[in-house]
Design an enzyme around this catalytic site. Sequence first.
Site, PDB file in Angstrom:
ATOM      1  N   ASP A  32      55.531  19.585   7.080  1.00  0.00           N
ATOM      2  CA  ASP A  32      55.520  18.147   5.928  1.00  0.00           C
ATOM      3  C   ASP A  32      54.904  18.542   4.753  1.00  0.00           C
ATOM      4  O   ASP A  32      54.464  19.581   4.671  1.00  0.00           O
ATOM      5  CB  ASP A  32      54.922  17.123   6.710  1.00  0.00           C
TER       6      ASP A  32
ATOM      7  N   GLY B 105      52.952   8.763   0.112  1.00  0.00           N
ATOM      8  CA  GLY B 105      53.762   8.307  -1.055  1.00  0.00           C
ATOM      9  C   GLY B 105      55.068   8.087  -0.750  1.00  0.00           C
ATOM     10  O   GLY B 105      55.854   7.316  -1.586  1.00  0.00           O
ATOM     11  N   GLY B 106      55.828   8.663   0.078  1.00  0.00           N
ATOM     12  CA  GLY B 106      57.305   8.487   0.604  1.00  0.00           C
ATOM     13  C   GLY B 106      57.296   7.115   1.619  1.00  0.00           C
ATOM     14  O   GLY B 106      58.329   6.867   1.821  1.00  0.00           O
TER      15      GLY B 106
ATOM     16  N   GLU C  51      54.303  10.116  10.136  1.00  0.00           N
ATOM     17  CA  GLU C  51      53.930  11.330   9.831  1.00  0.00           C
ATOM     18  C   GLU C  51      52.753  11.634  10.725  1.00  0.00           C
ATOM     19  O   GLU C  51      52.539  12.800  11.174  1.00  0.00           O
ATOM     20  CB  GLU C  51      53.721  11.326   8.357  1.00  0.00           C
TER      21      GLU C  51
ATOM     22  N   LYS D 291      49.766  20.140  -6.290  1.00  0.00           N
ATOM     23  CA  LYS D 291      49.313  19.200  -5.265  1.00  0.00           C
ATOM     24  C   LYS D 291      47.871  19.484  -4.756  1.00  0.00           C
ATOM     25  O   LYS D 291      46.817  18.612  -4.153  1.00  0.00           O
ATOM     26  CB  LYS D 291      49.908  19.272  -4.132  1.00  0.00           C
TER      27      LYS D 291
END
Length: 260
Positions: free
Chosen positions: A89, A104-105, A111, A129
């Site tokens: 991921d 953020g998605g 997840e 990141k």
Amino acid sequence: MTGELSPIDKAKFAAAKQAASLVESGMRVGLGTGSTAAWLVRCLGELVREEGLRFRGVPTSSRTADLARDVGIEVVSLDEARWLDLTIDGADEFDGDLNLIKGGGGALLQEKIVATASDQMVVIADAAKEVERLGNFPLPVEVIPFGWQTTQALIEETLVSMDVMGRQTTLRMNGERPFFTDEGNHILDLHLGRIGNARQLAMVLNQIPGVVENGLFIDICDKVIIGYGDGRVETRDINAGTVSESQLDFVEDDNIFRDI
């Protein structure tokens, strides 16, 4: 064509390509959500089509599920798979201990469930990141719609006693309407600036009535694969304490770029 991609997209592709090589036939693999995870799914789809790779993928969102099916990956639910060999991921932020901010998605709940139901979690990311301390990216918190404003007020009150720089919270929107997760919940984004004690904050947030889950992934990630725009890839393994580097040679006629 890779020549038409931005340096950030090249970095994401490099990390995804490296991570795809970890997947072996017969595995049960969690498939993340987000732009970097989408590159992974495309890379895995190419391996399915071109090299006969056969594995079962457990998507963490309806968007990932749709993409996985489109590229030929066998999609199953987590209940069908029961336990996973590997989850790959992306992340919105990661620190030196491989603690993460994700969501953020808008898929942080699935997840986190999928990642913790795996023998290993691998994060793929571009170098931007990485942060010294989590918190610059707004921390997503999934809350149920009922009484969400009360939940928001409780969160803001709780933040007063937390080691954070800011305490502003906003309801995530989708145009003019509130954003809804796949589970039908809202997301509150916490603009904290800096999180002094991420482990404590994660535990405290989940004790607030109305909070379903938060986007702090603490002690869940085992390995991070960092891509760079020039094709370099760095792999850090937190358990083995190792750092390795490799170089990806971009292929201009790579099949995954046909529809880009």
